[in-house]
Design a protein around this motif. Structure first.
Motif, PDB file in Angstrom:
ATOM      1  N   PRO A 434       1.133  -1.587  -0.141  1.00 44.89           N
ATOM      2  CA  PRO A 434       0.192  -0.331  -0.029  1.00 44.89           C
ATOM      3  C   PRO A 434       0.663   1.453  -0.235  1.00 44.89           C
ATOM      4  N   ARG A 435       0.630   2.651  -0.591  1.00 42.46           N
ATOM      5  CA  ARG A 435       1.131   3.808  -0.568  1.00 42.46           C
ATOM      6  C   ARG A 435       0.424   4.841  -0.310  1.00 42.46           C
ATOM      7  N   LEU A 436       0.648   5.584  -0.236  1.00 45.77           N
ATOM      8  CA  LEU A 436      -0.136   6.976   0.308  1.00 45.77           C
ATOM      9  C   LEU A 436      -0.543   7.355  -1.323  1.00 45.77           C
ATOM     10  N   ILE A 437       0.765   7.694  -1.777  1.00 46.74           N
ATOM     11  CA  ILE A 437       0.524   8.425  -3.654  1.00 46.74           C
ATOM     12  C   ILE A 437       0.993   7.369  -4.724  1.00 46.74           C
ATOM     13  N   SER A 438       0.386   7.503  -5.770  1.00 51.36           N
ATOM     14  CA  SER A 438       0.530   7.067  -6.374  1.00 51.36           C
ATOM     15  C   SER A 438       2.443   7.795  -7.228  1.00 51.36           C
ATOM     16  N   GLY A 439       2.657   9.051  -7.208  1.00 48.40           N
ATOM     17  CA  GLY A 439       3.584   9.083  -8.171  1.00 48.40           C
ATOM     18  C   GLY A 439       4.493   8.438  -7.463  1.00 48.40           C
ATOM     19  N   GLY A 440       6.082   8.225  -8.721  1.00 47.39           N
ATOM     20  CA  GLY A 440       7.516   7.569  -8.294  1.00 47.39           C
ATOM     21  C   GLY A 440       7.124   5.928  -7.750  1.00 47.39           C
ATOM     22  N   ARG A 441       6.012   5.280  -7.859  1.00 42.19           N
ATOM     23  CA  ARG A 441       6.037   4.152  -7.749  1.00 42.19           C
ATOM     24  C   ARG A 441       6.793   3.607  -8.808  1.00 42.19           C
ATOM     25  N   PRO A 442       7.847   2.642  -9.053  1.00 42.06           N
ATOM     26  CA  PRO A 442       8.853   1.500  -9.829  1.00 42.06           C
ATOM     27  C   PRO A 442       8.100   1.309 -10.806  1.00 42.06           C
ATOM     28  N   LYS A 443       7.892   1.193 -12.293  1.00 39.57           N
ATOM     29  CA  LYS A 443       7.666   0.758 -13.052  1.00 39.57           C
ATOM     30  C   LYS A 443       7.160  -0.560 -13.331  1.00 39.57           C
ATOM     31  N   THR A 444       8.236  -1.817 -12.301  1.00 37.62           N
ATOM     32  CA  THR A 444       8.325  -2.367 -12.464  1.00 37.62           C
ATOM     33  C   THR A 444       8.645  -2.879 -11.165  1.00 37.62           C
ATOM     34  N   ALA A 445       7.616  -3.958 -10.701  1.00 38.70           N
ATOM     35  CA  ALA A 445       6.606  -4.683  -9.437  1.00 38.70           C
ATOM     36  C   ALA A 445       8.430  -4.420  -8.719  1.00 38.70           C
ATOM     37  N   MET A 446       8.736  -4.571  -7.204  1.00 39.45           N
ATOM     38  CA  MET A 446      10.050  -4.854  -6.732  1.00 39.45           C
ATOM     39  C   MET A 446       9.586  -5.961  -5.571  1.00 39.45           C
ATOM     40  N   PRO A 447      10.657  -6.475  -5.120  1.00 41.47           N
ATOM     41  CA  PRO A 447      10.146  -7.164  -4.847  1.00 41.47           C
ATOM     42  C   PRO A 447       9.639  -6.283  -2.790  1.00 41.47           C
ATOM     43  N   SER A 448       8.974  -6.839  -2.124  1.00 39.81           N
ATOM     44  CA  SER A 448       8.701  -5.963  -0.612  1.00 39.81           C
ATOM     45  C   SER A 448       8.885  -7.326   0.634  1.00 39.81           C
ATOM     46  N   LYS A 449      10.159  -6.307   1.367  1.00 39.90           N
ATOM     47  CA  LYS A 449      10.476  -7.424   2.093  1.00 39.90           C
ATOM     48  C   LYS A 449       8.918  -7.757   3.777  1.00 39.90           C
ATOM     49  N   ILE A 450       8.492  -8.509   3.770  1.00 46.25           N
ATOM     50  CA  ILE A 450       7.221  -8.348   4.514  1.00 46.25           C
ATOM     51  C   ILE A 450       7.232  -9.837   5.962  1.00 46.25           C
ATOM     52  N   ALA A 451       6.471  -9.511   6.871  1.00 44.04           N
ATOM     53  CA  ALA A 451       6.525 -10.851   7.898  1.00 44.04           C
ATOM     54  C   ALA A 451       4.747 -10.844   7.089  1.00 44.04           C
ATOM     55  N   ALA A 452       4.814 -12.237   7.589  1.00 45.81           N
ATOM     56  CA  ALA A 452       3.068 -12.694   7.709  1.00 45.81           C
ATOM     57  C   ALA A 452       3.060 -13.629   8.055  1.00 45.81           C
ATOM     58  N   SER A 453       1.570 -13.255   8.512  1.00 49.15           N
ATOM     59  CA  SER A 453       0.973 -14.371   9.312  1.00 49.15           C
ATOM     60  C   SER A 453      -0.274 -14.903   9.336  1.00 49.15           C
ATOM     61  N   ALA A 454      -0.097 -15.634   9.730  1.00 52.82           N
ATOM     62  CA  ALA A 454      -1.977 -16.063   9.630  1.00 52.82           C
ATOM     63  C   ALA A 454      -2.888 -16.588  10.714  1.00 52.82           C
ATOM     64  N   THR A 455      -4.123 -16.276  10.706  1.00 46.93           N
ATOM     65  CA  THR A 455      -4.472 -17.385  11.617  1.00 46.93           C
ATOM     66  C   THR A 455      -6.412 -17.303  11.054  1.00 46.93           C
ATOM     67  N   TRP A 456      -6.897 -18.570  11.865  1.00 46.28           N
ATOM     68  CA  TRP A 456      -8.439 -19.218  12.045  1.00 46.28           C
ATOM     69  C   TRP A 456      -9.402 -17.948  13.136  1.00 46.28           C
ATOM     70  N   THR A 457     -10.167 -17.530  12.177  1.00 50.63           N
ATOM     71  CA  THR A 457     -11.128 -16.878  13.479  1.00 50.63           C
ATOM     72  C   THR A 457     -12.138 -17.574  13.738  1.00 50.63           C
ATOM     73  N   ASP A 458     -12.976 -17.915  12.840  1.00 43.59           N
ATOM     74  CA  ASP A 458     -13.674 -19.065  13.035  1.00 43.59           C
ATOM     75  C   ASP A 458     -13.350 -20.345  12.375  1.00 43.59           C
ATOM     76  N   ASP A 459     -14.768 -21.199  11.961  1.00 37.58           N
ATOM     77  CA  ASP A 459     -14.426 -22.475  11.199  1.00 37.58           C
ATOM     78  C   ASP A 459     -14.073 -22.129   9.448  1.00 37.58           C
ATOM     79  N   THR A 460     -14.481 -20.993   9.060  1.00 38.38           N
ATOM     80  CA  THR A 460     -14.611 -20.935   7.855  1.00 38.38           C
ATOM     81  C   THR A 460     -13.788 -19.866   7.574  1.00 38.38           C
ATOM     82  N   THR A 461     -13.398 -18.972   8.586  1.00 34.63           N
ATOM     83  CA  THR A 461     -12.714 -17.696   7.892  1.00 34.63           C
ATOM     84  C   THR A 461     -10.832 -17.504   8.553  1.00 34.63           C
ATOM     85  N   LEU A 462     -10.477 -17.775   7.651  1.00 30.90           N
ATOM     86  CA  LEU A 462      -8.227 -17.283   7.369  1.00 30.90           C
ATOM     87  C   LEU A 462      -8.173 -16.447   7.423  1.00 30.90           C
TER      88      LEU A 462
END
Length: 514
Positions: A434-462
């Motif tokens: 996500p970004r606040l302003i579009s100007g300056g966004r690289p023309k080619t998508a660059m890899p992002s460092k991501i800290a990722a987590s997952a959890t089930w909030t109920d039987d059918t929602t991840l």
């Protein structure tokens, strides 16, 4: 302003100033800032701890905090997954560095703050140059007093030639008379420095500012014509901000060398123009840090402090009376509230006659906790899903659960999430980060460092949470399973701050592939 200082700024006389630029990076100081303790520097550690606890209590999301006194770091902390070696998106904190690039160019006699803006771009002028446009000076760009009828940034970033688009805007007011926040004006400062030096401001500042201060790894986004965006787009480490603040505090001197004239620092950080605004019922003008006057891309604060700041709480606060610097990076909507906590807890800490000791070890274990629900669900599935046609161009998604991890795949994109813990990954995913302003966004998508987590909030929602920890932002993906179907909705953290806003990414809908 004294006559001598006015003469310096107008004519950039270097008679008594010799710019020092290291011949090689090895000549620069690459060491970290010195470390000390609050008590040794006459500061209450208890007040610092109170500040950290108040941040947590007020649910303000900080990513880093550094506090310096007398040139030494007396408190520091990073909220995991953020860390000291990582750069962080600065948003408008970038503007203060752009101002500093102008300062170097003025000191070297390449330009003056009194120069007319149109003089630098004869090939990009509109067919008719209005009197107000003709009168606009570099100083008016620096002080956000260009006289624009409307803030022009969004109009500029939609075009290929931002300079030409800026110069084509209506200048309804006499430049220098009215303040209006204007990120495109800062971009124009960047374009002017590049015009007179032949270098981007990042390249130009590297031997003059970054290398002498021992700062490396910084990045700066550019417009389609290769000019650094100036008003935003810089990524730098927290200690880089701290060193920059200390240089300002020391009036441009570093390790005994005068990198930038003290007269420029004084001029750039003093009051030049008043922002519009009066007392409000819940906030007197005297307590509003956005109504204390503006310098050359620096904000004046309550009292004698000044600062550079960027959206969501990127701060470099310089406190001359206290001989101190405070740095914060964060994702926080209430930036005034963030400053209020500094004034309430940290400012009095310098005046303590008997500084109170406190255990600051918790600053080493700060952490942004991943969402908690449960790690398992009877809906657990490894089936791939065929997606309906979507704007992201994705065709299939799948979820693979391996021990304490969930591997989310969408076509060739794969992000591994820890189950209720952070897993560090690096990936490209359409529409991120996500970004606040579009100007300056690289023309080619660059890899992002991501800290990722997952959890089930109920039987059918991840729920998947992706923190892009070189930016202030995160994404939440809510995956709802219904029989053989799945619906994935997106919510980025910028949108989440505004209850009336909606994420622009439409939900992904898919059916299990037999």
């Amino acid at each position: 302003m004294t006559t001598a200082r006015r003469s310096f700024l107008k004519h950039a006389s270097l008679a008594s100033f010799s710019l020092w630029i290291p011949k090689t990076f090895a000549e620069a100081s690459t060491a970290r800032l010195a470390r000390s303790t609050p008590e040794a520097q006459g500061v209450s550690a208890k007040a610092i701890l109170d500040f950290i606890e108040a941040v947590e209590r007020e649910k303000m999301e900080l990513h880093s905090f550094m506090m310096l006194r007398r040139g030494q770091v007396i408190a520091e902390g990073w909220w995991e997954p953020y860390g000291p070696d990582l750069v962080h998106t600065m948003y408008s904190m970038s503007k203060s560095f752009t101002s500093t690039a102008v300062g170097f160019a003025v000191a070297e006699g390449k330009m003056s703050v009194e120069d007319k803006v149109i003089s630098f771009f004869p090939d990009d002028l509109p067919a008719k140059v209005s009197d107000n446009l003709a009168a606009m000076r570099v100083k008016d760009l620096l002080t956000m007093a260009t006289g624009n009828e409307k803030e022009p940034t969004q109009a500029c970033v939609k075009e290929e030639n931002w300079v030409r688009t800026f110069l084509a805007q209506t200048i309804a007011h006499k430049p220098g008379t009215q303040f209006m926040y204007n990120s495109a004006a800062t971009y124009m400062c960047s374009a002017i420095v590049q015009k007179v030096t032949g270098q981007t401001i990042l390249d130009y500042l590297t031997p003059r500012l970054f290398e002498p201060l021992g700062i490396s790894g910084m990045r700066w986004e550019s417009c389609p014509r290769g000019i650094n965006t100036g008003g935003w787009g810089l990524s730098i480490q927290s200690e880089g901000l701290a060193k920059f603040g200390q240089l300002l505090l020391q009036k441009g001197k570093w390790n005994g060398k005068q990198l930038l004239p003290a007269a420029w620092i004084e001029e750039a950080t003093c009051f030049h123009i008043q922002q519009p605004g009066e007392d409000k019922k819940d906030r007197p003008k005297a307590q509003n840090d956005w109504l204390q006057g503006y310098g050359y891309q620096f904000w004046r604060c309550q009292g004698t402090a000044f600062r550079g700041d960027g959206a969501f709480g990127q701060f470099t606060i310089v406190l001359p009376e206290q001989d101190a610097v405070i740095v914060m990076t964060s994702e926080n909507k209430n930036m005034q509230g963030q400053l209020d906590l500094v004034w309430k807890h940290l400012l009095p800490a310098f005046d303590a006659k008997s500084p109170q000791a406190a255990d600051l070890s918790q600053l080493k274990t700060l952490k942004l906790m991943p969402p908690k629900g449960r790690k398992t669900s009877p809906t657990l599935t490894h089936k791939p899903y065929q997606l309906e046609t979507n704007a992201l161009g994705l065709q299939t998604v799948s979820f693979a659960f391996e021990g304490d991890r969930c591997v989310f795949k969408a076509d060739a994109h794969s992000i591994t999430c820890g189950l209720e813990s952070w897993n560090h990954d690096e990936a490209v995913f359409p529409g991120t980060p996500p970004r606040l302003i579009s100007g300056g966004r690289p023309k080619t998508a660059m890899p992002s460092k991501i800290a990722a987590s997952a959890t089930w909030t109920d039987d059918t929602t991840l729920v998947l949470t992706w923190r892009y920890y070189e930016t202030p932002h995160s994404d939440t993906l809510t995956c709802k399973f219904d029989g053989d179907g799945v619906t994935i909705t997106f919510l980025n953290s910028i949108t989440a701050m505004n209850p009336k806003a909606k994420d622009l990414r439409a939900p992904l809908k898919g059916r299990a592939i037999a």
